[in-house]
Design an enzyme around this catalytic site. Structure first.
Site, PDB file in Angstrom:
ATOM      1  N   GLN A   1      -7.514  40.018  12.142  1.00 48.18           N
ATOM      2  CA  GLN A   1      -7.314  39.838  13.575  1.00 48.18           C
ATOM      3  C   GLN A   1      -6.089  40.618  14.034  1.00 48.18           C
ATOM      4  O   GLN A   1      -4.960  40.138  13.973  1.00 48.18           O
ATOM      5  CB  GLN A   1      -7.171  38.355  13.930  1.00 48.18           C
ATOM      6  CG  GLN A   1      -7.122  38.166  15.424  1.00 48.18           C
ATOM      7  CD  GLN A   1      -7.458  36.763  15.859  1.00 48.18           C
ATOM      8  OE1 GLN A   1      -7.772  35.901  15.070  1.00 48.18           O
ATOM      9  NE2 GLN A   1      -7.384  36.550  17.144  1.00 48.18           N
ATOM     10  N   PHE A   2      -6.335  41.849  14.515  1.00 48.73           N
ATOM     11  CA  PHE A   2      -5.225  42.723  14.901  1.00 48.73           C
ATOM     12  C   PHE A   2      -4.447  42.170  16.090  1.00 48.73           C
ATOM     13  O   PHE A   2      -3.291  42.511  16.282  1.00 48.73           O
ATOM     14  CB  PHE A   2      -5.727  44.149  15.182  1.00 48.73           C
ATOM     15  CG  PHE A   2      -6.252  44.372  16.567  1.00 48.73           C
ATOM     16  CD1 PHE A   2      -5.449  44.949  17.530  1.00 48.73           C
ATOM     17  CD2 PHE A   2      -7.551  44.001  16.908  1.00 48.73           C
ATOM     18  CE1 PHE A   2      -5.931  45.160  18.819  1.00 48.73           C
ATOM     19  CE2 PHE A   2      -8.038  44.216  18.176  1.00 48.73           C
ATOM     20  CZ  PHE A   2      -7.232  44.797  19.144  1.00 48.73           C
ATOM     21  N   THR A   3      -5.044  41.283  16.889  1.00 51.64           N
ATOM     22  CA  THR A   3      -4.328  40.760  18.055  1.00 51.64           C
ATOM     23  C   THR A   3      -3.119  39.916  17.664  1.00 51.64           C
ATOM     24  O   THR A   3      -2.239  39.694  18.495  1.00 51.64           O
ATOM     25  CB  THR A   3      -5.260  39.953  18.979  1.00 51.64           C
ATOM     26  OG1 THR A   3      -5.812  38.863  18.255  1.00 51.64           O
ATOM     27  CG2 THR A   3      -6.367  40.831  19.545  1.00 51.64           C
TER      28      THR A   3
END
Length: 150
Positions: free
Chosen positions: A78-80
């Site tokens: 999850q890059f966020t």
């Protein structure tokens, strides 16, 4: 590197309407990889996640790890989690690792969790995933390990 741990009764990942991974009791781990992260941050976070005593014992105290309860781990990239919300209303992702590097470190993290003795299921890197879970408690912890060389 950041790992958001959620103690779950069960969790699953669906892509394009098809379930691709699911677990029973254990941990849903959302992993964010940042620029400059190395395998050493992943090794540390994998050990910490597997050993963190966040499951209840017979007395109702958080005294057991996911290993102790023979739980599973569902790990989703999850890059966020690398998003910067300190300025304005639109998150910035300058600190997120490039996809090639992030995927490599995501896979190494998953392998390190497996080395801790856990059964690991994965999301699909860069896919539009729908993640479902029943958060047990709810119990959620953020683990962070910054690259010491930054």
């Amino acid at each position: 590197m950041k790992a958001l741990l959620q103690r779950v009764k069960n969790a699953s990942v669906t892509v394009e309407g098809k379930e691709v991974s699911s677990i029973g009791q254990g941990l849903l781990i959302l992993l964010g990889v940042e620029k400059g992260d190395t395998s050493s941050e992943g090794e540390y976070l994998a050990r910490k996640a597997a050993d963190l005593r966040i499951f209840e014992d017979s007395a109702g105290k958080m005294n057991l790890s996911v290993k102790d309860i023979k739980g599973e781990a569902l790990i989703v990239s999850q890059f966020t989690l690398a998003g910067d919300t300190s300025r304005g209303n639109r998150p910035g992702f300058e600190t997120a690792a490039k996809p090639e590097e992030a995927n490599k470190l995501y896979e190494l993290f998953c392998e390190n969790v497996e080395k801790q003795g856990l059964k690991v299921k994965r999301g699909i890197f860069q896919a539009d995933m729908q993640v479902s879970l029943i958060n047990d408690g709810p119990v959620t912890f953020m683990l962070e390990r910054k690259n010491q060389g930054r």
